[in-house]
Design an enzyme around this catalytic site. Structure first.
Site, PDB file in Angstrom:
ATOM      1  N   ASP A 112      -3.704  -8.465   0.190  1.00 29.43           N
ATOM      2  CA  ASP A 112      -4.592  -7.330  -0.038  1.00 29.43           C
ATOM      3  C   ASP A 112      -5.919  -7.505   0.716  1.00 29.43           C
ATOM      4  O   ASP A 112      -6.501  -8.598   0.723  1.00 29.43           O
ATOM      5  CB  ASP A 112      -4.868  -7.243  -1.555  1.00 29.43           C
ATOM      6  N   GLU A 127      -2.952  -6.722   4.924  1.00 33.39           N
ATOM      7  CA  GLU A 127      -3.451  -5.352   4.823  1.00 33.39           C
ATOM      8  C   GLU A 127      -4.750  -5.265   5.618  1.00 33.39           C
ATOM      9  O   GLU A 127      -5.755  -5.887   5.253  1.00 33.39           O
ATOM     10  CB  GLU A 127      -3.716  -4.946   3.361  1.00 33.39           C
TER      11      GLU A 127
END
Ligand code: NOJ
Ligand code: MG
Length: 546
Positions: free
Chosen positions: A208, A275
């Site tokens: 993330d 990401e």
């Protein structure tokens, strides 16, 4: 999986395979609480195998107060009871592996939940040994926040802790305090959590907001964004010069890669997917090409260009071309059409163009990532204000920033709650679930699901598609065209973005070609040898060897 390699090379699954993203709350509920869970996913493994994907990435399932639906983690080494137990997960991994599917966990190293014991200790006193695991600063002279940094979910990125008189930094919700990645103890603890899962057999991680991990050591103010349009996402009013993509992030990326590489073996490499919402040149830096030509970064820095692109032939052609040209030597490309943060492709471009988009995604060079439900053409669902769940929508109401619309439950069947749950789903179903669902589409050769299955099967069967070279082809205005080739086999993909038929010069495929796939169910072959594409039609052609 790769018929050209026997035995398959350890990297072939993530280079040549297809990743499927599961938003676990919404995929399949097994216990009637209206929230999808691990046992539910296990029940649907056969569906994923029949679809033909190679790996599942599961959005966060760790213990969490769910302020951001699992992206606020309160224990990195356990599961939230709503999703299931470690035993359920072990069984899921065993079941998936037995079917040849890899399992990728979502991992959120930038921040924890404010309920994580690390943060509770950190905020307990300025003297606590974990104080410097998070980013604490004294107030500005006027008592306000230490600098102008903004939360990605609206408002300042700083919250004052009245008891200890300092502010802590949170790039997202105040319930998601940022860890201090400059602290080696933090790094060691988080890497140990990665190892915990690697030992349990996970095949990789989606990391993330990887680019957010390090912040300016001097805590300077971010500059104003001259391109900001008032009324838009307020966090875009500043340029993230001192809060994103700092050079020090690259050291962490290399360290994380070493952690996962230590677990790679002959059965397969463990993969890191980053990401990264960054401009092309900066995205490429995350492959971590070193001076010896070795790639030491994440294997797959997510390529989100198709998510934000204008759906026009010249735009798409240019961005594919530029991406291919920008890749460092040996780097593996990848493509994404949708995820749990962005409007769904079928809503962005409409149902017919979504079929073209599927063909594009599944015939480009590079690992495709599919978002659950896109394979049945699910659309964004408008959520009435009193049913809103997403904190982004709650913080910035009415701006179209909320993410509930693309997170609605999977539409499996015409049964109760679309076969998703025995109970009331946590988020409402799309109105069309009784007519748009897996069961019905399975029986319909013209459906989106049938198209996805055909294209995935073709991609698996054709080395030119899953492992071949890519080269642009000129097929005239409105037609995105490229060739994929492997050894003597050459395939040509033609995607007509126009709402009218287009004739394509036959020389692009040579003397003779077979139609391997079309996005329009009614095509039988190449009528009279003429390459006339129907409106919004895409085809994959196999060129005869001359
Ligand atoms: C990116 C995730 O994809 C998104 O869903 C989440 O809210 C933020 N990171 C914060 O973790
Ligand atoms: Mg459940």
């Amino acid at each position: 999986m790769d018929p050209t390699q026997n035995p398959p090379s350890p990297d072939s699954w993530w280079k040549n395979g297809i990743v499927y993203q599961i938003y676990p709350r919404s995929f399949q509920d097994s216990d009637g609480d209206g929230i999808g869970d691990l046992r539910g996913i296990r029940q649907r493994l056969d569906y994923l195998v029949a679809l033909g994907v190679d790996a599942v990435w599961i959005s966060p399932i760790y213990p969490s107060p769910m302020a951001d639906f699992g992206y606020d983690i309160s224990d990195y080494c356990a599961f939230d009871a709503r999703f299931g137990t470690l035993a359920d997960f072990d069984e899921l991994v065993r079941g998936a592996h037995a079917l040849g599917l890899k399992v990728i966990l979502d991992f959120v190293p930038n921040h924890t939940s404010d309920q994580h014991p690390w943060f509770m200790q950190s905020r307990s006193s300025r003297q606590d040994p974990k104080r410097d695991w998070y980013i604490w600063r004294d107030p500005a002279p006027d008592g306000g926040p230490p600098n102008n940094c903004l939360s990605n979910f609206g408002g300042p990125a700083w919250t004052l802790d009245a008891a200890t008189g300092q502010y802590y930094l949170h790039s997202f919700l105040r319930e998601q305090p940022d860890l201090d990645w400059r602290n080696p103890d933090v790094r060691a603890a988080v890497y140990e959590a990665l190892r915990f899962w690697l030992r349990r057999g996970v095949d990789g991680f989606r990391i993330d907001v990887l680019y957010h991990l390090v912040k300016d050591a001097l805590f300077r103010d971010n500059p104003a964004n001259p391109a900001f349009v008032p009324g838009g996402d307020p966090s875009h009013s500043l340029l993230p010069l001192y809060t994103a993509d700092l050079p020090e992030v690259q050291d962490i990326v290399r360290e994380m890669r070493a952690v996962v590489d230590a677990f790679s073996n002959a059965q397969g490499e463990r993969v890191l997917i980053g990401e990264l919402y960054l401009p092309l040149a900066r995205l490429m830096a995350y492959y971590g090409l070193d001076s010896n030509g070795v790639l030491q970064g994440v294997q797959l820095p997510f390529n989100f260009q198709l998510i934000g692109a204008q759906w026009q032939a010249d735009v798409i052609h240019r961005l594919v071309h530029d991406y291919e040209a920008a890749l460092p030597p040996g780097a593996a490309p990848n493509w994404v059409l949708g995820n749990h943060d962005k409007p769904r492709i079928a809503s962005r471009v409409g149902p017919l163009r979504a079929r073209l988009a599927a063909m594009l995604l599944l015939t480009l060079r590079g690992t495709p990532t599919l978002y659950y439900g896109d394979e049945i053409g699910m659309t964004d669902v408008s959520i009435p204000p009193d049913e809103v769940q997403d904190p982004f929508e709650k913080n910035e109401p009415g701006k179209g920033l909320g993410r509930d619309p693309q997170r609605t439950p999977m539409q499996w069947s015409t049964g109760a709650h679309a076969g998703f749950s025995q109970g009331k789903p946590w988020l409402r179903l799309a109105d069309d679930w009784a007519t748009h669902n897996v069961d019905l589409q399975q029986a319909d050769a013209a459906s989106m699901l049938a198209l996805y299955r055909r294209l995935i099967a073709l991609r698996r069967a054709e080395p030119a598609l899953h492992a071949g070279a890519w080269e642009p082809v000129d097929a005239g205005a409105d037609v995105v065209a490229y060739a994929r080739s492997f050894a003597q086999r050459r395939l040509v993909v033609l995607l007509n973005f126009a709402e009218a038929p287009r004739d394509v010069d036959g020389s692009v495929v040579g003397a003779k070609a077979d139609v391997l796939a079309s996005t329009r169910p009614e095509r039988a072959g190449l009528q009279g040898g003429l390459l006339t594409l129907q409106a919004l039609e895409g085809v994959v052609l196999a060129c005869a060897n001359e």
